[in-house]
Write a protein that holds these residues in place. Structure first.
Motif, PDB file in Angstrom:
ATOM      1  N   ALA A  19      63.428 -26.371 -54.271  1.00 41.52           N
ATOM      2  CA  ALA A  19      64.209 -24.926 -53.654  1.00 41.52           C
ATOM      3  C   ALA A  19      63.702 -24.800 -51.686  1.00 41.52           C
ATOM      4  N   SER A  66      71.380 -21.159 -59.522  1.00 41.39           N
ATOM      5  CA  SER A  66      70.797 -22.177 -60.727  1.00 41.39           C
ATOM      6  C   SER A  66      71.325 -21.932 -61.782  1.00 41.39           C
ATOM      7  N   VAL A 121      73.380 -24.613 -57.134  1.00 38.74           N
ATOM      8  CA  VAL A 121      73.520 -25.937 -58.072  1.00 38.74           C
ATOM      9  C   VAL A 121      73.798 -26.414 -59.331  1.00 38.74           C
ATOM     10  N   LEU A 167      74.180 -21.950 -51.752  1.00 42.21           N
ATOM     11  CA  LEU A 167      74.466 -22.995 -52.239  1.00 42.21           C
ATOM     12  C   LEU A 167      74.115 -22.412 -53.800  1.00 42.21           C
ATOM     13  N   LEU A 175      65.654 -17.681 -54.457  1.00 39.52           N
ATOM     14  CA  LEU A 175      66.071 -18.589 -55.194  1.00 39.52           C
ATOM     15  C   LEU A 175      67.074 -17.737 -56.227  1.00 39.52           C
ATOM     16  N   VAL A 220      70.222 -19.494 -53.146  1.00 42.06           N
ATOM     17  CA  VAL A 220      70.636 -21.122 -54.013  1.00 42.06           C
ATOM     18  C   VAL A 220      70.510 -20.170 -55.441  1.00 42.06           C
ATOM     19  N   THR A 266      70.286 -30.087 -54.969  1.00 42.32           N
ATOM     20  CA  THR A 266      70.130 -30.383 -53.403  1.00 42.32           C
ATOM     21  C   THR A 266      70.168 -31.533 -53.229  1.00 42.32           C
TER      22      THR A 266
END
Length: 228
Positions: A150, A111, A48, A46, A160, A109, A98
């Motif tokens: 997260a 970001s 973000v 993912l 993360l 994840v 999210t």
């Protein structure tokens, strides 16, 4: 008006319309951390606040199943266009952090959230394209919420990777992640020349004591946090 962002090997060329964050040194630093995680086929990733989709595409090139989110429609459309041009399939959803994937779980994840401290009343601080870089008085407007959210979208043992400036408090991020049930550390660290966003508000940052009068570089870090 658009500009072509020339990026390090592995990114390719991306088109970034005016108002979409153009990949810079922080993007490259986070990309190095992503490569260090050994992203591979079968992983769910993912991104973000995807912006141009640069990091989402990096993960997709490794064979991962990639989802990306951004609150800006302009960024969403840009990321979709860049994915189509690159010939990679990425699901891009519009929404806050999210929020669009709250019921899903991911192995990784990543970001690059807005993180530059922003003077009160700074033009466009909450609306339009300025949301890509304005982050409130402390620079933690998005970071604190991402630290809290997260764990909810990570599988057990999931990771993360979040990049941000030393201006907004590295220790505070680690503390908040620990409070959210994650084990965090600094995975990457670099000092880079001031970018256009920091340069624009440099007098205010110096008046707040966040940057010294003789400093001409900004510390940028990648925080790695694992869901316990």
């Amino acid at each position: 008006m658009t500009t072509a962002a020339a990026l390090p090997r592995g990114f390719g060329n991306l088109w970034t319309p005016l108002g979409v964050y153009e990949p810079q040194a922080d993007t490259s630093l986070l990309a190095r951390a992503i490569r260090g995680e050994g992203v591979e086929a079968g992983m769910d990733v993912l991104d973000v606040g995807t912006g141009s989709g640069a990091l989402a595409l990096l993960a997709a090139r490794s064979g991962a199943r990639v989802t990306a989110t951004d609150i800006s429609w302009r960024a969403v459309l840009t990321a979709r266009a860049n994915a189509a041009l690159a010939g990679h399939r990425i699901r891009v959803r519009r929404g806050d952090l999210t929020g669009p994937v709250a019921k899903q779980r991911f192995d990784l994840v990543v970001s690059n959230p807005p993180y530059v401290p922003t003077p009160y009343g700074f033009r466009g601080r909450r609306h339009g394209s300025a949301r890509a870089w304005n982050a409130g008085l402390t620079g933690r407007q998005a970071i604190d919420r991402l630290c809290a959210r997260a764990p909810d979208v990570l599988r057990s043992g999931g990771v993360l990777l979040m990049v941000h400036s030393g201006l907004c408090g590295v220790d505070e991020s680690l503390r908040r992640l620990e409070g959210s049930g994650m084990r965090g550390s600094v995975a990457e660290r670099s000092y880079v020349p001031f970018g256009p966003v920091v340069t624009e508000r440099l007098p205010w940052l110096r008046s707040q004591g966040l940057i010294g009068t003789d400093e001409d570089t900004e510390e940028v870090v990648v925080i790695r946090a694992e869901r316990i």
